[in-house]
Design an enzyme around this catalytic site. Structure first.
Site, short mmCIF file in Angstrom:
data_model
loop_
_atom_site.label_atom_id
_atom_site.label_comp_id
_atom_site.label_asym_id
_atom_site.label_seq_id
_atom_site.Cartn_x
_atom_site.Cartn_y
_atom_site.Cartn_z
N ASP A 18 -30.54 49.09 103.54
CA ASP A 18 -29.07 49.36 103.43
C ASP A 18 -28.56 50.85 102.83
O ASP A 18 -29.61 51.57 102.35
CB ASP A 18 -28.23 48.24 102.61
N ASN A 77 -24.78 37.38 93.21
CA ASN A 77 -23.94 36.36 93.88
C ASN A 77 -24.79 35.82 95.01
O ASN A 77 -24.36 35.12 96.25
CB ASN A 77 -22.53 37.09 94.56
N HIS A 106 -26.63 37.72 97.44
CA HIS A 106 -27.05 38.52 98.35
C HIS A 106 -28.11 39.18 98.66
O HIS A 106 -28.66 39.38 97.81
CB HIS A 106 -25.65 39.66 98.62
N GLU A 137 -23.30 39.80 102.19
CA GLU A 137 -22.62 39.03 101.09
C GLU A 137 -22.17 37.75 101.35
O GLU A 137 -22.47 37.31 102.57
CB GLU A 137 -21.25 40.14 100.84
C1 F6R Z 1 -30.69 47.02 97.53
C2 F6R Z 1 -30.27 45.55 98.12
C3 F6R Z 1 -29.72 44.64 97.31
C4 F6R Z 1 -30.18 44.70 95.94
C5 F6R Z 1 -29.47 43.79 94.72
C6 F6R Z 1 -30.23 43.62 93.62
O1 F6R Z 1 -31.28 47.99 98.59
O2 F6R Z 1 -30.59 45.48 99.35
O3 F6R Z 1 -29.67 43.56 97.89
O4 F6R Z 1 -31.65 44.09 96.11
O5 F6R Z 1 -28.28 43.96 94.87
O6 F6R Z 1 -29.94 44.75 92.93
P1 F6R Z 1 -30.73 45.00 91.48
O7 F6R Z 1 -32.19 44.95 92.11
O8 F6R Z 1 -30.02 46.45 91.11
O9 F6R Z 1 -30.56 43.87 90.67
#
Ligand code: F6R
Length: 245
Positions: free
Chosen positions: A68, A137, A139, A144
């Site tokens: 992403d 959450n 995701h 989301e």
């Molecule tokens: C980032 C991504 C997100 C993160 C998720 C956890 O490329 O795809 O899904 O993996 O938000 O983020 P952290 O690792 O910062 O807790």
């Protein structure tokens, strides 16, 4: 249930196990890997850089696709995921930049960019080894809660919870972009193998809902229950509700 690797309280152990998993799969000729950003894979990237600098591994033959990118940030913006990848991995290893792919968040038409990226993934894929983190959450990527499991690469509006979580990387919440381009859940499920990395107590409940309750689009990571080859690598805090099983 996925295969779960519990790493106790040792962050180094978690990073090592994640690196072992990925390096093993990178050994395949012209391996295609899927990479994530955020805090969860930082130690993995540190360990990969260390192994590369020790002469143990090469990325010459690897193609890498990121999950992403924020809409509105150019690749040289310090908070963009393109910048993150250069800073934490690509700038320190021998990967050929033409083999690194990430959606471009700075385009005029993000929807068209999402389509272009989806086509690229189909052309070069399937991904052999996909690294994921998980949001508080539930995701995965920036899919989301409420995202249909059949979605492909698309533009998303980020939830308030995700913007708040990611505000720690920006100087204020107002600077966190409101949209992102993300690969869809269907793209993620097409990967041959998946490694989800989670650390810290704030991920425990999301992991419980993802793997111990029936799959629902309210918890995007629960889509992983239908994938035959998922490994989850966790520290004690993140894995505490899975361990009770
Ligand atoms: C980032 C991504 C997100 C993160 C998720 C956890 O490329 O795809 O899904 O993996 O938000 O983020 P952290 O690792 O910062 O807790």
């Amino acid at each position: 249930m996925p295969h779960i690797i519990f790493c106790g309280t040792s962050e180094e152990e978690l990073d090592r196990r994640a690196a072992d998993w990925l390096v093993e799969r990178m050994a395949k000729p012209r391996a295609v890997v899927g990479l994530a950003t955020g805090s969860s894979p930082l130690g993995l990237y540190r360990e990969l850089v260390r192994r590369h600098q020790a002469g143990e591994i090469s990325f010459k033959d690897v193609r890498a696709f990121n999950l992403d990118e924020y809409v509105g940030l150019s690749p040289d913006h310090p908070m963009s995921y393109a910048y993150y990848m250069k800073e934490h991995l690509y700038g320190h290893v021998d990967i050929d930049p033409v083999n690194t792919y990430i959606p471009n968040g700075a385009v005029q038409d993000p929807k068209e960019e999402a389509l272009r990226y989806d086509t690229l993934l189909s052309t070069h894929g399937p991904i052999d080894a996909q690294i994921l983190g998980i949001g508080t959450n539930g995701h995965i990527g920036f899919n989301e809660p409420g995202t249909d499991f059949s979605t492909r690469t698309h533009v998303v509006e980020l939830t308030e919870e995700t913007r708040q979580s990611n505000a720690r990387f920006f100087s204020s919440i107002d600077e966190v972009p409101t949209e992102a381009i993300t690969v869809g859940i269907a793209n993620i499920l097409e990967s041959k193998e998946i490694l989800l990395i989670a650390r810290g107590a704030n991920k425990a409940e999301a992991l419980r809902r993802a793997f111990l309750e029936p799959p629902t689009s309210d918890v995007p990571a629960s889509a992983l229950q239908s994938h035959p080859n998922v490994t989850v690598v966790v520290d004690d805090e993140a894995g505490k509700l899975l361990k009770a099983q």
